[in-house]
Write a protein that holds these residues in place. Sequence first.
Motif, PDB file in Angstrom:
ATOM      1  N   MET A  20      -7.283  -2.513 -20.553  1.00 42.54           N
ATOM      2  CA  MET A  20      -8.653  -2.249 -20.984  1.00 42.54           C
ATOM      3  C   MET A  20      -9.513  -3.511 -20.983  1.00 42.54           C
ATOM      4  SD  MET A  20     -10.975  -0.137 -21.895  1.00 42.54           S
ATOM      5  CE  MET A  20     -10.006   1.347 -22.070  1.00 42.54           C
ATOM      6  N   ASN A  21      -8.981  -4.629 -21.456  1.00 42.12           N
ATOM      7  CA  ASN A  21      -9.793  -5.840 -21.599  1.00 42.12           C
ATOM      8  C   ASN A  21      -9.842  -6.703 -20.344  1.00 42.12           C
ATOM      9  OD1 ASN A  21      -9.389  -6.791 -25.135  1.00 42.12           O
ATOM     10  ND2 ASN A  21     -10.580  -5.185 -24.160  1.00 42.12           N
ATOM     11  N   TRP A  22      -8.752  -6.782 -19.599  1.00 40.01           N
ATOM     12  CA  TRP A  22      -8.676  -7.776 -18.524  1.00 40.01           C
ATOM     13  C   TRP A  22      -8.585  -7.192 -17.118  1.00 40.01           C
ATOM     14  CZ3 TRP A  22     -10.474 -11.350 -21.193  1.00 40.01           C
ATOM     15  CH2 TRP A  22      -9.972 -11.698 -22.450  1.00 40.01           C
TER      16      TRP A  22
ATOM     17  N   HIS B  96     -11.732  -8.673 -14.542  1.00 37.87           N
ATOM     18  CA  HIS B  96     -11.609 -10.072 -14.954  1.00 37.87           C
ATOM     19  C   HIS B  96     -10.346 -10.718 -14.392  1.00 37.87           C
ATOM     20  CE1 HIS B  96     -14.933  -8.929 -17.351  1.00 37.87           C
ATOM     21  NE2 HIS B  96     -14.241  -8.332 -18.321  1.00 37.87           N
ATOM     22  N   ALA B  97      -9.240  -9.982 -14.360  1.00 42.16           N
ATOM     23  CA  ALA B  97      -8.009 -10.525 -13.788  1.00 42.16           C
ATOM     24  C   ALA B  97      -8.181 -10.790 -12.296  1.00 42.16           C
ATOM     25  CB  ALA B  97      -6.839  -9.570 -14.031  1.00 42.16           C
TER      26      ALA B  97
ATOM     27  N   LEU C 231     -10.108 -14.036 -11.858  1.00 40.81           N
ATOM     28  CA  LEU C 231      -9.276 -15.215 -12.106  1.00 40.81           C
ATOM     29  C   LEU C 231      -8.309 -15.456 -10.957  1.00 40.81           C
ATOM     30  CD1 LEU C 231      -8.658 -14.720 -15.906  1.00 40.81           C
ATOM     31  CD2 LEU C 231      -9.769 -16.695 -14.865  1.00 40.81           C
ATOM     32  N   ALA C 232      -7.706 -14.377 -10.452  1.00 40.23           N
ATOM     33  CA  ALA C 232      -6.792 -14.522  -9.322  1.00 40.23           C
ATOM     34  C   ALA C 232      -7.529 -15.075  -8.106  1.00 40.23           C
ATOM     35  CB  ALA C 232      -6.150 -13.174  -8.999  1.00 40.23           C
ATOM     36  N   ALA C 233      -8.747 -14.600  -7.862  1.00 38.97           N
ATOM     37  CA  ALA C 233      -9.534 -15.086  -6.732  1.00 38.97           C
ATOM     38  C   ALA C 233      -9.940 -16.539  -6.903  1.00 38.97           C
ATOM     39  CB  ALA C 233     -10.775 -14.218  -6.553  1.00 38.97           C
ATOM     40  N   SER C 234      -9.964 -17.009  -8.138  1.00 37.40           N
ATOM     41  CA  SER C 234     -10.319 -18.402  -8.428  1.00 37.40           C
ATOM     42  C   SER C 234      -9.114 -19.325  -8.443  1.00 37.40           C
ATOM     43  CB  SER C 234     -11.051 -18.479  -9.781  1.00 37.40           C
ATOM     44  OG  SER C 234     -12.251 -17.727  -9.746  1.00 37.40           O
TER      45      SER C 234
ATOM     46  N   LYS D  90     -18.475  -6.177 -18.704  1.00 36.67           N
ATOM     47  CA  LYS D  90     -19.473  -6.797 -17.832  1.00 36.67           C
ATOM     48  C   LYS D  90     -18.872  -7.980 -17.060  1.00 36.67           C
ATOM     49  CE  LYS D  90     -23.171  -5.411 -20.970  1.00 36.67           C
ATOM     50  NZ  LYS D  90     -23.687  -4.359 -20.084  1.00 36.67           N
ATOM     51  N   PRO D  91     -19.279  -8.153 -15.797  1.00 39.45           N
ATOM     52  CA  PRO D  91     -18.701  -9.230 -14.983  1.00 39.45           C
ATOM     53  C   PRO D  91     -18.977 -10.623 -15.524  1.00 39.45           C
ATOM     54  CG  PRO D  91     -20.614  -8.239 -13.886  1.00 39.45           C
ATOM     55  CD  PRO D  91     -20.282  -7.362 -15.054  1.00 39.45           C
TER      56      PRO D  91
END
Length: 251
Positions: A37-39, A44-45, A48-51, A238-239
């Motif tokens: 639900m949160n990540w 959002h995950a 982060l993986a793309a970063s 939200k992104p």
Amino acid sequence: MSTGHFVSFDGTRIAIHTEGEGRPVVLLHGLFSSAQMNWIKFGHADRLAASGFRAIMPDFRVHGESEAPHDPAAYPAGVLVRDVAALAEHLELGEGVFDLVGFSLGARTAIHAVAHGVLTPRRLAICGMGVSGLGEWQRRADFFKRVIDEFDTIRPGDPAYLARTFLKSQGVDPVAARLLLDAMDDFDLARLANITMPTAVICGDEDQDNGSAEDLAALLPDAHYVEVPGTHMSSVTKPELGEAIADFLAA
């Protein structure tokens, strides 16, 4: 995305969701929510993986795909901190080699763990948390105990109705949830001085559920406040939240 489990300090099975490769970042979700639900659900995950990060997202006990024991012995004081410490040991995440992110309850847990010297991340991101959410936890816990105890009688218009609806949607086990709430206590704000790594305090511009995030940032030795859109419930959808986390960890 992969999902597995590990056995925590007392034998409780804890789910871990992992995405990406690179420097590990542990993400701790909010109360009665989950990593999904949160990540995961709102990207959002993925961000982060793309970063270039490896997002490691446990489900706290009583949440998501982790076990929800009914034995009161499974809920000693500081149980969630002990679970996160067991996760770090399981994954061999030593001092300064990982980053730590928490939202709401996850933020409280991260602060407790770092301030008491249990974990030493390279960078720390505290989301959806303010001063009163730390020092006045019992007031917040009492609200959720009422939601659990009066679950079937709470009606639209009651301030607790939204929380009741969310708990129902997440399939939270009420017996285990009640036990978990009793295992958490208030935080001594003087211990914030122990949190010396670079820290971002990230909060929705309409989120006052846990008090002032700006005041919390001011109390930390090396922190700055980042404002994103949303309330306590909507900011995680939200992104901008994921962008703020990724930008801070990549700096």
